[in-house]
Design a protein around this motif. Structure first.
Motif, PDB file in Angstrom:
ATOM      1  N   ASP A   1      98.974 -24.235 -56.567  1.00 48.89           N
ATOM      2  CA  ASP A   1      99.809 -23.157 -57.113  1.00 48.89           C
ATOM      3  C   ASP A   1      99.209 -21.758 -56.972  1.00 48.89           C
ATOM      4  N   VAL A   2      97.894 -21.662 -56.828  1.00 51.02           N
ATOM      5  CA  VAL A   2      97.225 -20.357 -56.794  1.00 51.02           C
ATOM      6  C   VAL A   2      96.832 -20.017 -55.361  1.00 51.02           C
ATOM      7  N   LYS A   3      97.356 -18.889 -54.867  1.00 43.98           N
ATOM      8  CA  LYS A   3      97.080 -18.470 -53.487  1.00 43.98           C
ATOM      9  C   LYS A   3      95.953 -17.440 -53.399  1.00 43.98           C
ATOM     10  N   ALA A   4      95.774 -16.644 -54.437  1.00 44.60           N
ATOM     11  CA  ALA A   4      94.736 -15.611 -54.447  1.00 44.60           C
ATOM     12  C   ALA A   4      94.524 -15.165 -55.878  1.00 44.60           C
ATOM     13  N   LEU A   5      93.377 -14.510 -56.122  1.00 43.89           N
ATOM     14  CA  LEU A   5      93.088 -14.080 -57.479  1.00 43.89           C
ATOM     15  C   LEU A   5      92.206 -12.842 -57.496  1.00 43.89           C
ATOM     16  N   ALA A   6      92.268 -12.147 -58.620  1.00 43.24           N
ATOM     17  CA  ALA A   6      91.425 -10.975 -58.861  1.00 43.24           C
ATOM     18  C   ALA A   6      91.120 -10.941 -60.347  1.00 43.24           C
ATOM     19  N   ILE A   7      89.933 -10.458 -60.679  1.00 45.70           N
ATOM     20  CA  ILE A   7      89.537 -10.378 -62.084  1.00 45.70           C
ATOM     21  C   ILE A   7      89.808  -8.968 -62.602  1.00 45.70           C
ATOM     22  N   VAL A   8      90.253  -8.877 -63.845  1.00 43.52           N
ATOM     23  CA  VAL A   8      90.496  -7.584 -64.489  1.00 43.52           C
ATOM     24  C   VAL A   8      89.197  -7.132 -65.147  1.00 43.52           C
ATOM     25  N   LEU A   9      88.714  -5.931 -64.776  1.00 36.02           N
ATOM     26  CA  LEU A   9      87.423  -5.445 -65.251  1.00 36.02           C
ATOM     27  C   LEU A   9      87.538  -4.241 -66.182  1.00 36.02           C
ATOM     28  N   GLY A  10      88.716  -3.671 -66.290  1.00 40.28           N
ATOM     29  CA  GLY A  10      88.883  -2.504 -67.147  1.00 40.28           C
ATOM     30  C   GLY A  10      90.333  -2.088 -67.190  1.00 40.28           C
ATOM     31  N   ALA A  11      90.642  -1.132 -68.044  1.00 43.61           N
ATOM     32  CA  ALA A  11      92.020  -0.684 -68.185  1.00 43.61           C
ATOM     33  C   ALA A  11      92.066   0.758 -68.650  1.00 43.61           C
ATOM     34  N   ILE A  12      93.151   1.425 -68.267  1.00 46.04           N
ATOM     35  CA  ILE A  12      93.436   2.781 -68.724  1.00 46.04           C
ATOM     36  C   ILE A  12      94.803   2.769 -69.365  1.00 46.04           C
ATOM     37  N   ARG A  13      94.893   3.290 -70.572  1.00 43.55           N
ATOM     38  CA  ARG A  13      96.165   3.314 -71.281  1.00 43.55           C
ATOM     39  C   ARG A  13      96.750   4.718 -71.241  1.00 43.55           C
ATOM     40  N   LEU A  14      97.952   4.843 -70.748  1.00 45.22           N
ATOM     41  CA  LEU A  14      98.631   6.120 -70.660  1.00 45.22           C
ATOM     42  C   LEU A  14      99.629   6.221 -71.795  1.00 45.22           C
ATOM     43  N   GLU A  15      99.462   7.227 -72.640  1.00 43.36           N
ATOM     44  CA  GLU A  15     100.366   7.385 -73.785  1.00 43.36           C
ATOM     45  C   GLU A  15     101.710   7.942 -73.323  1.00 43.36           C
TER      46      GLU A  15
END
Length: 227
Positions: free
Chosen positions: A213-227
């Protein structure tokens, strides 16, 4: 030598050009009239007061260059600062992170961990992401990962080879046979499967067959929240 290098008033006007200043207002700031810097009037030498005004108001300008045309227009320290600023801007371009559509996850297929990101994408310079090996951004859609991530948040991600070791309970972007998903991945009790968990308790936990079921993946390392 050209006229600019032999005429003091032309060199003074060159300062306005380099600093992208209006010439008329620049000359007025030196307590002079712009008419004295045009036509035949340019051939006369400016007073010592003008040179003093330049030295006071523009300390980065090399007065020897103004008077003689010799050397560089900017003082050595100013040249070094300009070089540092150029190097900084160049590095910022190198570290610019592309924003891709989550539906574009097909670029990861066939274990494309070493494939360069496609050109022509919108890019962002995010200093905090420089040391995190973040490779691209995706925009979170939906509320499945609230309160960790909200719809509209920009998630900084890094591509991983399909056989990468999973860091359990971390959030991943998964390109699956049913489309891209952003989920918290946990270890499954079923061999060959992944347990996908939404931080929003309104969504049910489900399992994916990693091999089919999984063809590719990436890990989430950070985020920016826009108000």
């Amino acid at each position: 030598m050209d006229e600019i290098s032999t005429n003091i008033k032309d060199r003074i006007l060159k300062i306005a050009d380099i600093k992208q200043l209006n010439k008329d207002k620049f000359i007025e700031s030196l307590n002079q009239k712009y008419s004295n810097y045009r036509g035949l009037s340019k051939k006369s030498s400016p007073s010592a007061d003008v040179i003093a005004e330049i030295s006071t108001k523009h300390p980065d300008i090399n007065i020897e260059w103004v008077l003689t045309g010799q050397g560089e227009m900017l003082r050595p320290s100013a040249l070094q600062e300009a070089a540092r600023n150029y190097q900084k801007s160049t590095k910022e371009v190198e570290f610019a992170v592309p924003l891709i559509s989550i539906t574009a996850m097909a670029i990861f297929e066939n274990n494309l961990g070493q494939t360069p990101m496609p050109s022509g994408m919108e890019k962002y310079v995010i200093p905090e992401f420089k040391e995190s090996n973040i490779e691209f951004l995706v925009r979170m859609k939906g509320d499945s990962m609230q309160p960790k991530y909200y719809s509209g948040d920009l998630l900084g991600c890094r591509r991983l080879p399909i056989d990468a070791f999973f860091q359990w309970n971390r959030v991943y972007v998964l390109d699956t046979t049913q489309g891209p998903l952003i989920q918290r991945v946990q270890q499954s009790t079923n061999p060959g499967y992944l347990t996908c968990v939404s931080d929003n308790e309104a969504y049910q936990t489900f399992e994916l067959n990693f091999e089919t079921d999984v063809k590719a993946l990436a890990i989430v390392l950070g985020a920016i929240r826009l108000e």
